[in-house]
Design an enzyme around this catalytic site. Structure first.
Site, PDB file in Angstrom:
ATOM      1  N   TYR A   1       0.676  -1.309  -0.072  1.00 23.01           N
ATOM      2  CA  TYR A   1      -0.025  -0.179  -0.035  1.00 23.01           C
ATOM      3  C   TYR A   1       0.756   1.152  -0.099  1.00 23.01           C
ATOM      4  O   TYR A   1       0.118   2.328  -0.067  1.00 23.01           O
ATOM      5  CB  TYR A   1      -0.946   0.093   1.198  1.00 23.01           C
TER       6      TYR A   1
ATOM      7  N   ASP B   1      -7.021  -6.802   3.826  1.00 21.97           N
ATOM      8  CA  ASP B   1      -8.086  -6.098   3.092  1.00 21.97           C
ATOM      9  C   ASP B   1      -9.231  -7.109   2.360  1.00 21.97           C
ATOM     10  O   ASP B   1     -10.257  -6.964   2.636  1.00 21.97           O
ATOM     11  CB  ASP B   1      -7.380  -5.004   1.879  1.00 21.97           C
TER      12      ASP B   1
ATOM     13  N   ASP C   1     -13.305  -8.495   3.915  1.00 20.04           N
ATOM     14  CA  ASP C   1     -14.515  -8.140   3.148  1.00 20.04           C
ATOM     15  C   ASP C   1     -14.999  -9.820   3.074  1.00 20.04           C
ATOM     16  O   ASP C   1     -16.455  -9.902   3.145  1.00 20.04           O
ATOM     17  CB  ASP C   1     -14.328  -7.924   1.611  1.00 20.04           C
TER      18      ASP C   1
HETATM   19  C1  IPM Z   1     -10.678  -0.655   3.145  1.00 22.27           C
HETATM   20  C2  IPM Z   1     -10.781  -0.026   1.736  1.00 22.27           C
HETATM   21  C3  IPM Z   1      -9.412   0.706   1.554  1.00 22.27           C
HETATM   22  C4  IPM Z   1      -8.151  -0.292   1.543  1.00 22.27           C
HETATM   23  C5  IPM Z   1      -9.348   1.275   0.110  1.00 22.27           C
HETATM   24  C6  IPM Z   1     -10.387   2.199  -0.088  1.00 22.27           C
HETATM   25  C7  IPM Z   1      -8.036   1.934   0.079  1.00 22.27           C
HETATM   26  O1  IPM Z   1     -10.938  -1.071   1.004  1.00 22.27           O
HETATM   27  O2  IPM Z   1     -10.519   0.110   3.977  1.00 22.27           O
HETATM   28  O3  IPM Z   1     -10.729  -1.741   3.379  1.00 22.27           O
HETATM   29  O4  IPM Z   1      -7.865  -1.005   0.695  1.00 22.27           O
HETATM   30  O5  IPM Z   1      -7.704  -0.359   2.653  1.00 22.27           O
HETATM   31 MN    MN Z   2     -11.499  -3.063   2.030  1.00 22.45          MN
END
Ligand code: IPM
Ligand code: MN
Ligand code: NAD
Length: 345
Positions: A132, A240, A244
């Protein structure tokens, strides 16, 4: 009186944060809020993404930042989100992205035969390095010979502090298992560092069972047997992605809370979900992730009873079926907020 910087941001960020703030008004009326007009609209209006002096104020004058979401189709480069959200993570050195995966009501779990006793773990996502940092470059852009390099940065300090945070949290919360996930079988340099650091930190916590899964297998196991996990620690990108997936098994992206932390410093709290342009402005976004995130913020501010109160109210709201349409309900964002507030009272 704790000071909170509020950034609704973009899209449904405005709608869900409004409900989170109403809940905070009931549970913690003494908080002092200051709203910041940051996000795509501001950027499109005057070119501002994140004023450096604002970042310093967040660091020095506020206990926490409460953020909705950032991301707007009108800003395809996503530059404002990088400057604000990743900017805060990096510049405030918020190295822990703390993301609980906890199923509050079995009805909303997409997994067969799994209930709250099977889905209850936390993910410690490294939040300040990995893939990142933006280190890399493009060469011969827009030509057939174009090269694009994205470099993954792993420092011993960075890897060690997130792994240690995971073990410390496990230890303090009576947990007995920490699972580290990487892709060391393919990524020989950075993830070999993760392997070595994990072994050495784990040796300091003999009471805690340290295990390892490659991230591909981790995703499979999160679906097949999530009950095996108590604490997962992983790098920025994998964290990340798996959070999800974690959101999905805890009842959906509309229920997942997160905190960007560096113990003792001002922190940033945001739902795991994004700005959801597909449903923004319709009043149908699920505000529960933002509300649980507000609860997490209160816990961090030293008010665990208030955090629990909010969790219980959200659970009551889920049990009663007071949910938005992505969970099969008919309630609007505002009505779900009302239901949580009614449950609080
Ligand atoms: C999260 C989001 C962010 C990330 C994006 C918006 C850059 O997906 O906070 O999970 O990848 O960290
Ligand atoms: Mn995310
Ligand atoms: P998203 O999380 O915004 O949406 C994914 C899907 O989940 C969509 O179908 C959306 O409608 C649904 N969804 C998300 N939150 C919901 C909620 N509270 N209630 C009901 N449904 C919900 O992910 P995306 O579409 O990939 O991203 C949209 C924008 O948000 C992008 O610009 C992305 O970069 C950004 N984003 C920001 C953050 C953040 O600020 N922390 C996190 C993730 C994505």
């Amino acid at each position: 009186m704790p000071r909170i910087a509020v950034v609704p941001g973009d899209g449904i960020g405005h709608e869900v944060l409004a409900e989170g703030l109403r809940v905070l008004g009931v549970v913690a009326p003494d908080l002092d809020f200051e709203h910041f007009d940051l996000g795509a609209a501001r950027y499109l209006r005057d070119g501002t993404t994140m004023p450096p002096e604002t970042m310093l104020r967040w660091r020095d004058e506020f206990d926490a930042v409460y953020l909705g979401a950032l991301g707007d189709p009108r800003v395809p480069s996503n530059v404002h989100a990088r400057d604000i959200l990743l900017g805060a993570r990096f510049q405030l050195d918020l190295y822990v992205n703390f993301r609980p995966v906890r199923l509050l009501d079995p009805r909303y779990c997409p997994l067969k035969d799994k209930g709250p006793e099977h889905v209850d773990f936390v993910v410690f996502r490294e939040n300040t390095e990995g893939l990142y940092t933006g280190i890399g470059g493009q060469f011969k852009r827009d030509t057939p010979e174009e090269v694009a390099v994205e470099q993954e940065m792993n420092t011993r300090k960075g890897v060690e502090r997130i792994i240690r945070a995971a073990f410390e949290w496990a230890d303090r919360h009576g947990k007995t298992k920490v699972c580290m996930s990487d892709k060391a079988n393919a990524m020989r340099h950075g993830h070999d560092l993760w392997q070595r650091v994990f072994k050495s930190v784990a040796a300091e916590y003999p009471r805690i069972r340290a295990s390892h899964l490659y991230v591909d297998v981790l995703t499979m196991q999160m679906v097949l047997a999530p009950e095996q996990f108590e604490v997962i620690v992983t790098n920025n990108l994998f964290g990340d992605i798996v959070t999800d997936l974690g959101a999905a098994i805890q009842g959906g992206i509309g229920l997942a809370a997160s905190g960007n932390l560096n113990p003792g410093k001002s922190a940033l709290f945001e739902p795991v979900h994004g700005s959801a342009p597909d449903i923004a402005g319709k009043g149908i976004a699920n505000p529960l992730a933002a509300i649980l995130t507000a609860g997490m913020m209160l816990g961090y501010l030293g008010r665990p009873q208030d955090e629990k109160r909010i969790q219980d109210a959200v659970q009551a709201c889920l049990h009663a079926g007071n949910v938005t349409r992505e969970l099969g309900g008919t309630r609007t964002t505002r009505e779900v907020g009302d239901a949580v507030i009614a449950a609080l009272r």
